[in-house]
Design a protein around this motif. Structure first.
Motif, PDB file in Angstrom:
ATOM      1  N   GLU A 104     -31.854  13.524 -29.729  1.00 21.18           N
ATOM      2  CA  GLU A 104     -30.625  14.034 -29.096  1.00 21.18           C
ATOM      3  C   GLU A 104     -29.448  13.916 -30.061  1.00 21.18           C
TER       4      GLU A 104
ATOM      5  N   GLY B  24     -29.506  16.777 -32.506  1.00 26.35           N
ATOM      6  CA  GLY B  24     -29.047  18.008 -31.863  1.00 26.35           C
ATOM      7  C   GLY B  24     -27.525  18.075 -31.782  1.00 26.35           C
TER       8      GLY B  24
ATOM      9  N   HIS C   2     -24.890  20.647 -33.780  1.00 26.07           N
ATOM     10  CA  HIS C   2     -23.862  21.370 -33.036  1.00 26.07           C
ATOM     11  C   HIS C   2     -22.495  21.207 -33.717  1.00 26.07           C
TER      12      HIS C   2
ATOM     13  N   SER D  47     -28.197  21.537 -30.216  1.00 29.24           N
ATOM     14  CA  SER D  47     -28.120  21.533 -28.759  1.00 29.24           C
ATOM     15  C   SER D  47     -26.823  22.178 -28.293  1.00 29.24           C
TER      16      SER D  47
ATOM     17  N   CYS E  20     -24.894  18.469 -24.416  1.00 31.49           N
ATOM     18  CA  CYS E  20     -25.543  17.155 -24.528  1.00 31.49           C
ATOM     19  C   CYS E  20     -26.010  16.700 -23.146  1.00 31.49           C
TER      20      CYS E  20
END
Length: 158
Positions: free
Chosen positions: A60, A63, A67, A98, A101
């Motif tokens: 995560e 990602g 971004h 991503s 989030c």
């Protein structure tokens, strides 16, 4: 993970996925609450919410970094760096960043909700950050009248 390790990770991701150097600062910001990270237009630095890494892990975090790097590289190239711009959407898809989030428990509930309202007719509950004018607004479900309720009682029932 320390700020130094985060800086190294951002530099590595920038080279690997964008084929461009990251020449500014990346750091954790413990004050971020409702976002995974942010790109600062003035300083070109990137701030990351450390709770995202602690709760959701490295995948995560990567990602979120992708971004923010999309904002960073597009802004420095004078291209569309905002969420609504096609340049941003295309680059984000290309690098696999991503779009949003993941939420963290408590991130958008008790910390941000201050007011609660209930429809007299259909009992629909509305939780809000800001006070609303009960003379002006009605229930979106049945157009019934809204009344202010006790927030603590409403949160306990959820």
């Amino acid at each position: 993970m320390t700020d130094e390790q985060l800086q190294a990770l951002v530099i590595q991701i920038s080279q690997q996925f964008f084929k461009r150097p990251f020449l500014h600062q990346a750091r954790f910001n413990h004050r971020l609450r409702t976002t995974g990270g942010r790109y600062l237009l003035q300083s070109h630095d990137i701030e990351i919410n450390p709770k995202q890494y602690k709760v959701h892990g490295l995948e995560e975090l990567i990602g979120i970094i992708k971004h923010e790097l999309c904002h960073y590289h597009l802004h420095l190239q004078n291209k569309g760096y905002r969420h609504r711009d096609q340049d941003f959407k295309k680059l984000l898809k290309k690098v696999g960043g991503s779009r949003h989030c993941k939420t963290i428990d408590g991130m958008r509930t008790e910390e941000t909700v201050k007011y609660s309202y209930r429809c007299e007719r259909c009992q629909q509950l509305y939780l809000r950050k800001r006070k609303i004018d009960l003379q002006k607004y009605v229930c979106g479900k049945c157009s019934g009248r809204l009344v202010a309720t006790n927030l603590k009682n409403e949160l306990q029932q959820l």
